[in-house]
Each structure stands twice: as structure tokens, then as C-alpha cells.
Design a protein around this motif. Structure first.
Motif, PDB file in Angstrom:
ATOM      1  N   GLU A 143       0.812  -1.216   0.000  1.00 27.74           N
ATOM      2  CA  GLU A 143       0.000   0.000   0.000  1.00 27.74           C
ATOM      3  C   GLU A 143       0.847   1.268   0.000  1.00 27.74           C
ATOM      4  O   GLU A 143       0.332   2.374   0.128  1.00 27.74           O
ATOM      5  N   ALA A 144       2.146   1.101  -0.135  1.00 29.07           N
ATOM      6  CA  ALA A 144       3.051   2.254  -0.067  1.00 29.07           C
ATOM      7  C   ALA A 144       2.727   3.298  -1.136  1.00 29.07           C
ATOM      8  O   ALA A 144       2.720   4.504  -0.860  1.00 29.07           O
ATOM      9  N   ARG A 145       2.453   2.858  -2.350  1.00 28.98           N
ATOM     10  CA  ARG A 145       2.175   3.810  -3.439  1.00 28.98           C
ATOM     11  C   ARG A 145       0.898   4.587  -3.153  1.00 28.98           C
ATOM     12  O   ARG A 145       0.860   5.825  -3.343  1.00 28.98           O
ATOM     13  N   HIS A 146      -0.133   3.892  -2.716  1.00 34.07           N
ATOM     14  CA  HIS A 146      -1.395   4.576  -2.413  1.00 34.07           C
ATOM     15  C   HIS A 146      -1.220   5.589  -1.286  1.00 34.07           C
ATOM     16  O   HIS A 146      -1.731   6.712  -1.356  1.00 34.07           O
ATOM     17  N   GLU A 149       0.404   8.700  -2.461  1.00 33.21           N
ATOM     18  CA  GLU A 149      -0.545   9.545  -3.190  1.00 33.21           C
ATOM     19  C   GLU A 149      -1.447  10.319  -2.229  1.00 33.21           C
ATOM     20  O   GLU A 149      -1.764  11.495  -2.469  1.00 33.21           O
ATOM     21  N   VAL A 150      -1.840   9.669  -1.131  1.00 31.95           N
ATOM     22  CA  VAL A 150      -2.675  10.342  -0.128  1.00 31.95           C
ATOM     23  C   VAL A 150      -1.902  11.482   0.521  1.00 31.95           C
ATOM     24  O   VAL A 150      -2.423  12.594   0.678  1.00 31.95           O
ATOM     25  N   PHE A 151      -0.644  11.226   0.911  1.00 28.79           N
ATOM     26  CA  PHE A 151       0.189  12.279   1.494  1.00 28.79           C
ATOM     27  C   PHE A 151       0.296  13.476   0.555  1.00 28.79           C
ATOM     28  O   PHE A 151       0.130  14.627   0.963  1.00 28.79           O
ATOM     29  N   GLU A 152       0.594  13.197  -0.702  1.00 27.25           N
ATOM     30  CA  GLU A 152       0.782  14.278  -1.657  1.00 27.25           C
ATOM     31  C   GLU A 152      -0.490  15.093  -1.825  1.00 27.25           C
ATOM     32  O   GLU A 152      -0.449  16.332  -1.863  1.00 27.25           O
TER      33      GLU A 152
END
Length: 273
Positions: A143-146, A149-152
Motif C-alpha cells: 500500500e506504499a504507493r497509495h 498519493e494520499v500524502f501528496e
């Protein structure tokens, strides 16, 4: 987000008699009343705020601030601030020593906590965390990529995301080495150019005559007894928040260098013991 810091043995809870229990009752009732009344108003306003503003929350964070400031009045704790919360877009990092940090850090500045995903399922605390916009992260690498994206998205929206880089709470007398993992999100091409990180030191001073670690909550300490101890105290101590100058992410060559810079600033804010 990591194993709890065990440190030394926690201080013995001071005994409290009938008057202590009366303070528990009225402070507890007042704190619960303000918290859940604020939550109800916040949830109602989010029904309007969400469709109109999406990720932006122009109104509801003020309710969170009001509840947290009122909590210190109810507890009878002094609340002090030094330094200036940053105006730049970015994140906030702080030392972590108590569940009181939620009130202490929210009372002065509009922030959004970053927390482990397990907290979302906790009774009461999980509900409050979700309602106030907490970002939950899962340690599953799939889930690192997701999560990136949430952080950004949240940072681009102007949210001040607050991390506890120690990864655990302590007795409040020290700052543990900062873990650099979450700092990696700040170095993406979409964020690095404009992002700042503000180090913040949280200082708790115990009531007169009590163990200096009175407000610390760490290791295997249970939440209930610690809460009762704080509510029952005849005399309270104080909480202080020290805002250090924000650090520009682009000025650091790596996440580890940025983590060290933040750690040094936060540790430097603790009083000499």
C-alpha cells in the motif's frame, strides 16, 4: 508505529481520596461533554463542508481547536506557546510522550495527525481521529504507493500533516532517534520544491511535588488508569509547545539528513534536566 519504548519503570500513581474521585467525575463529565458535543457539530458541518470544499476544511478545524483549548481549562493545566507556527505549506514533526499530545498540538495550530491504521478501529479514539481528518497508514508495503498519493494530495491541499518520527511515546524526558522512513514522502518531485517541515517540541511539567514523568504515557501503561490519575490531580502542571523555525526540504540532500535536522531541533527544545 513501532514497538513501544519501555524505558524505566513508570512512576507509581499517587493515591487520591473522595475529593480526587469528585474531580474525576466532574472533569471527566465536562471533558466528555465538550468533546462529543464538538464531534456532533463537526460531523454536521462536514455534511456541508465536504461537498463544497472537498479536501479543504475551512471551518471544522476551528471546532477541534476550541475543544482542545477547552480541555486545558477543564483540567486546570496551564498551556503555553513559544515560537510561531509556520505559514508555509508542509508538515510538522514532534516528540511524543502522552495521549495529551492530541490536545496539546491541536490547541494552537490546525494540524492533521498521521497515525497507524490500527487506531482507526479503536473505540472512541478511532471515531474522533477519523472525524478530525487523521491520515491512517498501513505498514503493508503493497500500500506504499497509495499512501504516498494520499500524502501528496493532503499536502498539496495545504494540510499540515503531523508525524511522530520517534515511532513511539516516551516519558517526556528525552527524544528518541527519529526514524527517517516517513520523511521519504517529502522528497517526491511533486512536493520537494515547495515543502517545509517544522520541528516542534512538546514539554510537560508535572504538578508540584510529583514525579517529573507524571504526564508521560509509554510502554505497557494502560490508558484508563493514566487518564484517572490526570483527572484526579488536585494541582495540575503545564504543557508547553515550542515551534522551531521551519526547514525547507529542498535544502537537504536526503530523508536521513532532514530527519537528523528535525531531531536536533526538537531535542534542543527540551529543558536541561
Amino acid at each position: 508505529m513501532n514497538a513501544s519504548w519501555t524505558g524505566g519503570a513508570p512512576p507509581e500513581d499517587p493515591p487520591f481520596g473522595p475529593l480526587g474521585w469528585l474531580r474525576v467525575l466532574w472533569r471527566g463529565a465536562a471533558l466528555a461533554g465538550v468533546t462529543f458535543a464538538g464531534l456532533a457539530v463537526l460531523l454536521l458541518l462536514r455534511l456541508i463542508e465536504r461537498p463544497l470544499f472537498g479536501l479543504h476544511r475551512p471551518v471544522t478545524p476551528f471546532i477541534t481547536q476550541f475543544v482542545c483549548r477547552t480541555a486545558f481549562v477543564i483540567l486546570g493545566m496551564r498551556y503555553q506557546v513559544r515560537g510561531t507556527p509556520m505559514a508555509e505549506r508542509g508538515a510538522v514533526v514532534a516528540n511524543h510522550s502522552s495521549w495529551l499530545d492530541i490536545f496539546t498540538l491541536n490547541a494552537r495550530k490546525r494540524i492533521y495527525f498521521v497515525s497507524k491504521s490500527e487506531v482507526a478501529g479503536w473505540p472512541v479514539i478511532g471515531w474522533l481521529a477519523r472525524a478530525t481528518g487523521t491520515v491512517f497508514i498501513n505498514r503493508d508495503t503493497r500500500e506504499a504507493r497509495h499512501q504516498k498519493e494520499v500524502f501528496e494530495a493532503r499536502l498539496k491541499a495545504g494540510h499540515k500533516l503531523l508525524f511522530f518520527p520517534e515511532g513511539t511515546s516516551t516519558d517526556g524526558m528525552q527524544v528518541l532517534p527519529f526514524k527517517s522512513t516517513l520523511f521519504a514522502a517529502f522528497f517526491s518531485d511533486a512536493l520537494r520544491g515547495f515543502l517545509h517541515v517544522q520541528p516542534v517540541t512538546v514539554i510537560y511539567r508535572a504538578p508540584a511535588g510529583q514525579d517529573p514523568r507524571f504526564y508521560g504515557w509509554w510502554g505497557d501503561m494502560e490508558f484508563g488508569p493514566h487518564l484517572l490519575k490526570v483527572l484526579a490531580a488536585r494541582r495540575q502542571g503545564s504543557a508547553e509547545v515550542v515551534y522551531h523555525p521551519p526547514l525547507r526540504v529542498a535544502d537537504f540532500e536526503s530523508r536521513k539528513a532532514l530527519a537528523r535536522g528535525c531531531e536536533e531541533a526538537v531535542r534542543g527544545g527540551l529543558p536541561m534536566r
